[in-house]
Design a protein around this motif. Structure first.
Motif, PDB file in Angstrom:
ATOM      1  N   ALA A  49       0.847  -1.193   0.000  1.00 38.15           N
ATOM      2  CA  ALA A  49       0.000   0.000   0.000  1.00 38.15           C
ATOM      3  C   ALA A  49       0.880   1.240   0.000  1.00 38.15           C
ATOM      4  O   ALA A  49       1.952   1.238   0.594  1.00 38.15           O
ATOM      5  CB  ALA A  49      -0.924   0.020   1.211  1.00 38.15           C
ATOM      6  N   THR A  57      -4.416   7.001  -1.928  1.00 41.09           N
ATOM      7  CA  THR A  57      -3.950   5.679  -1.536  1.00 41.09           C
ATOM      8  C   THR A  57      -4.007   4.692  -2.692  1.00 41.09           C
ATOM      9  O   THR A  57      -4.800   4.847  -3.621  1.00 41.09           O
ATOM     10  CB  THR A  57      -4.767   5.124  -0.368  1.00 41.09           C
ATOM     11  N   ASN A  58      -3.163   3.680  -2.592  1.00 39.82           N
ATOM     12  CA  ASN A  58      -3.127   2.601  -3.567  1.00 39.82           C
ATOM     13  C   ASN A  58      -2.831   1.316  -2.816  1.00 39.82           C
ATOM     14  O   ASN A  58      -1.910   1.277  -1.985  1.00 39.82           O
ATOM     15  CB  ASN A  58      -2.038   2.866  -4.615  1.00 39.82           C
ATOM     16  N   TYR A  59      -3.628   0.275  -3.094  1.00 39.07           N
ATOM     17  CA  TYR A  59      -3.480  -0.993  -2.369  1.00 39.07           C
ATOM     18  C   TYR A  59      -3.309  -2.149  -3.341  1.00 39.07           C
ATOM     19  O   TYR A  59      -3.878  -2.170  -4.423  1.00 39.07           O
ATOM     20  CB  TYR A  59      -4.717  -1.287  -1.531  1.00 39.07           C
ATOM     21  N   LYS A  64      -6.779  -5.383  -0.031  1.00 34.37           N
ATOM     22  CA  LYS A  64      -7.910  -4.455  -0.001  1.00 34.37           C
ATOM     23  C   LYS A  64      -8.986  -4.959   0.958  1.00 34.37           C
ATOM     24  O   LYS A  64      -9.347  -6.131   0.944  1.00 34.37           O
ATOM     25  CB  LYS A  64      -8.489  -4.278  -1.405  1.00 34.37           C
TER      26      LYS A  64
END
Length: 115
Positions: A49, A57-59, A64
């Motif tokens: 993440a 944000t990026n997962y 997730k």
């Protein structure tokens, strides 16, 4: 230069929770991305993440709904709250800081999910 120090790893049973923290120090720019990567035994280091200084944000798909990344810009810290942990979450978790095209890594903290 930016220095990163991680904390919070350990042994946890499947279904449990852990909280990882990373503190950055040094020549930190206001615009940056911080995040977490992990390296399982015998595998490459992969994204877990990330979160930008603007809060985007990026997962990884695999985390997730279970993991939450957050940051405190004033303290230059990033946190990873990990819930519903699975054995496949086991690995060394590395904090990463990116600014102006330069990548900085922490030394890593080991997370072991096992009964």
């Amino acid at each position: 230069q930016v220095q990163l120090v991680e904390s919070g790893g350990g042994l946890v049973q499947p279904g449990g929770s852990l909280r990882l923290s990373c503190a950055a120090s040094g020549s930190i720019r206001s615009i940056n991305i911080m995040g977490w990567y992990r390296q399982a035994p015998g595998k490459e280091r992969d994204l877990v993440a990330t979160i930008s200084s603007g809060g985007f944000t990026n997962y990884a798909e695999s985390v997730k709904g279970r993991f939450t990344v957050s940051r405190a810009n004033a303290e230059n810290t990033v946190t990873l709250q990990m819930n519903s942990l699975k054995p496949e979450d086991t690995g060394v978790y590395y904090c990463k800081h990116v600014q102006y095209g330069a990548n900085y890594w922490g030394n890593g903290t080991l997370v072991t999910v096992s009964s």
